[in-house]
Design a protein around this motif. Sequence first.
Motif, PDB file in Angstrom:
ATOM      1  N   ARG A 254       9.065  21.830-119.222  1.00 31.40           N
ATOM      2  CA  ARG A 254       9.704  21.706-118.132  1.00 31.40           C
ATOM      3  C   ARG A 254       8.994  20.567-117.206  1.00 31.40           C
ATOM      4  O   ARG A 254       8.420  19.689-117.567  1.00 31.40           O
ATOM      5  CB  ARG A 254       9.085  23.189-117.352  1.00 31.40           C
ATOM      6  CG  ARG A 254       9.637  24.404-118.144  1.00 31.40           C
ATOM      7  CD  ARG A 254      11.089  24.421-118.379  1.00 31.40           C
ATOM      8  NE  ARG A 254      11.739  24.390-117.027  1.00 31.40           N
ATOM      9  CZ  ARG A 254      13.219  24.184-117.161  1.00 31.40           C
ATOM     10  NH1 ARG A 254      13.721  24.203-118.156  1.00 31.40           N
ATOM     11  NH2 ARG A 254      13.627  24.059-116.045  1.00 31.40           N
ATOM     12  N   PRO A 258       5.944  20.802-109.698  1.00 33.14           N
ATOM     13  CA  PRO A 258       6.435  21.883-109.259  1.00 33.14           C
ATOM     14  C   PRO A 258       7.769  21.897-108.302  1.00 33.14           C
ATOM     15  O   PRO A 258       8.647  22.707-108.195  1.00 33.14           O
ATOM     16  CB  PRO A 258       5.351  22.974-108.564  1.00 33.14           C
ATOM     17  CG  PRO A 258       4.300  21.936-108.067  1.00 33.14           C
ATOM     18  CD  PRO A 258       4.269  20.696-109.114  1.00 33.14           C
ATOM     19  N   PRO A 336      13.622  20.749-109.135  1.00 33.86           N
ATOM     20  CA  PRO A 336      12.802  21.725-109.464  1.00 33.86           C
ATOM     21  C   PRO A 336      12.106  22.924-108.338  1.00 33.86           C
ATOM     22  O   PRO A 336      12.387  24.011-108.499  1.00 33.86           O
ATOM     23  CB  PRO A 336      11.456  21.019-109.915  1.00 33.86           C
ATOM     24  CG  PRO A 336      11.780  19.479-110.185  1.00 33.86           C
ATOM     25  CD  PRO A 336      13.223  19.481-109.272  1.00 33.86           C
ATOM     26  N   MET A 337      12.135  22.445-107.133  1.00 30.59           N
ATOM     27  CA  MET A 337      11.944  23.489-105.948  1.00 30.59           C
ATOM     28  C   MET A 337      13.269  24.172-105.903  1.00 30.59           C
ATOM     29  O   MET A 337      13.292  25.495-105.847  1.00 30.59           O
ATOM     30  CB  MET A 337      11.893  22.641-104.797  1.00 30.59           C
ATOM     31  CG  MET A 337      11.610  23.584-103.647  1.00 30.59           C
ATOM     32  SD  MET A 337      11.928  22.408-101.930  1.00 30.59           S
ATOM     33  CE  MET A 337      13.825  22.109-102.151  1.00 30.59           C
ATOM     34  N   ARG A 339      15.409  25.069-108.036  1.00 30.94           N
ATOM     35  CA  ARG A 339      15.450  26.011-109.287  1.00 30.94           C
ATOM     36  C   ARG A 339      14.493  27.212-109.017  1.00 30.94           C
ATOM     37  O   ARG A 339      14.892  28.354-109.174  1.00 30.94           O
ATOM     38  CB  ARG A 339      15.200  25.392-110.661  1.00 30.94           C
ATOM     39  CG  ARG A 339      16.533  24.411-111.159  1.00 30.94           C
ATOM     40  CD  ARG A 339      16.090  23.886-112.304  1.00 30.94           C
ATOM     41  NE  ARG A 339      17.121  22.853-112.850  1.00 30.94           N
ATOM     42  CZ  ARG A 339      17.064  21.594-112.920  1.00 30.94           C
ATOM     43  NH1 ARG A 339      15.848  21.048-112.577  1.00 30.94           N
ATOM     44  NH2 ARG A 339      17.911  20.912-113.185  1.00 30.94           N
ATOM     45  N   LYS A 340      13.267  26.859-108.820  1.00 34.63           N
ATOM     46  CA  LYS A 340      12.284  27.864-108.478  1.00 34.63           C
ATOM     47  C   LYS A 340      12.966  28.884-107.377  1.00 34.63           C
ATOM     48  O   LYS A 340      12.565  30.240-107.334  1.00 34.63           O
ATOM     49  CB  LYS A 340      10.854  27.309-108.191  1.00 34.63           C
ATOM     50  CG  LYS A 340      10.344  26.798-109.383  1.00 34.63           C
ATOM     51  CD  LYS A 340       9.021  25.916-108.872  1.00 34.63           C
ATOM     52  CE  LYS A 340       8.254  25.695-110.071  1.00 34.63           C
ATOM     53  NZ  LYS A 340       9.190  24.190-110.549  1.00 34.63           N
TER      54      LYS A 340
END
Length: 347
Positions: A254, A258, A336-337, A339-340
């Motif tokens: 991944r 993050p 990434p942010m 997606r989270k």
Amino acid sequence: MSHQLGTLEELPLDYRNTLTDLNLVPLWPALRSFLPYGKPTRACEPMLWRYEDVRPLLMQAGDLTPIEKAERRVLILANPSLDPATARATPTIYLGLQLINPGETAPNHRHSPSAIRFVVEGEGGFTMVEGERLPMEKGDLILTPSGLWHEHGHTGSGPVVWLDALDLPLVYSVEASYCIEGEGQVRNNRADSSQATYRRSGLQPYAALDRPVDNYPLRRYPWREVKAALMDMAAHAGPNDVLHLAYVNPETGRECLPILGFSALALRQGETYTPKRRSASQVLHVIEGEGDAVIDGVEMRWGESSTMAVPTHAEIQVRNNSSTKMAFLFVVDDAPMQRKLGFYEEF
């Protein structure tokens, strides 16, 4: 459903005054500004920084301000559409060009925002992360994640410059941004050990199978290997295949940080890259090559080490103008942010 919402002026003055006295605000007059139909309301606009414009000023900063008075000698790439005082290239991405001269040291510290260093020019620079000395060569990506001790130094000749990218705007906006100073690090006896340990794709230390996943096992991604991988990919790709590789955590597959994501894009001779519209904001930094871009209708001409800011939901077209050479770009985004948080989209 009607799109005609009630206005603030339609409410009685005494009612509005009572709301104000109680620190209350009616939603419906401002609902469309918070939740517009179809596409977000965006303050961020496309922006281009040409390295040939910035570099002389960065070198001048080296003459004007010693490292002891700067701590980090940086010129921020501040998007004027977002208020330069807020130090943002996009709503979530901070960018700066940092200079270190021979013999200088940027002192040891750690901070809550995560940062990366992408080397633009020079030889002899290094970053020390938790005792691991990481050499800095043009095109290298180096991670200095949240909470890890890091410092910079220069044992070569001539200036070393790198692009800083941080999730600082987001961390600052939630009032969580801070820094701690520390004594200089003691170098461990395995320089660049994470790169050596995780050098080959598909391989990792056997002991990693029985321990918790390391959030940051690989801290340096050498450009020479990333470029070689892109060239190998190009040799076997079809004419419509996009040459685009993500930088990832080798233990999880991944994203390596993050909040911000990083990738490398290659454009073949004369190729035009027209990706899908993405909900993420992006930064495009040119490693090699020259060409044109159209971002939300704004035309730009880019060259080596140019940097472009791309708003969320932007329409993008990037073209390599050379008929003889490939172009290579480094991409930073906040996917990434998103997606989270569950709202990343492509259209």
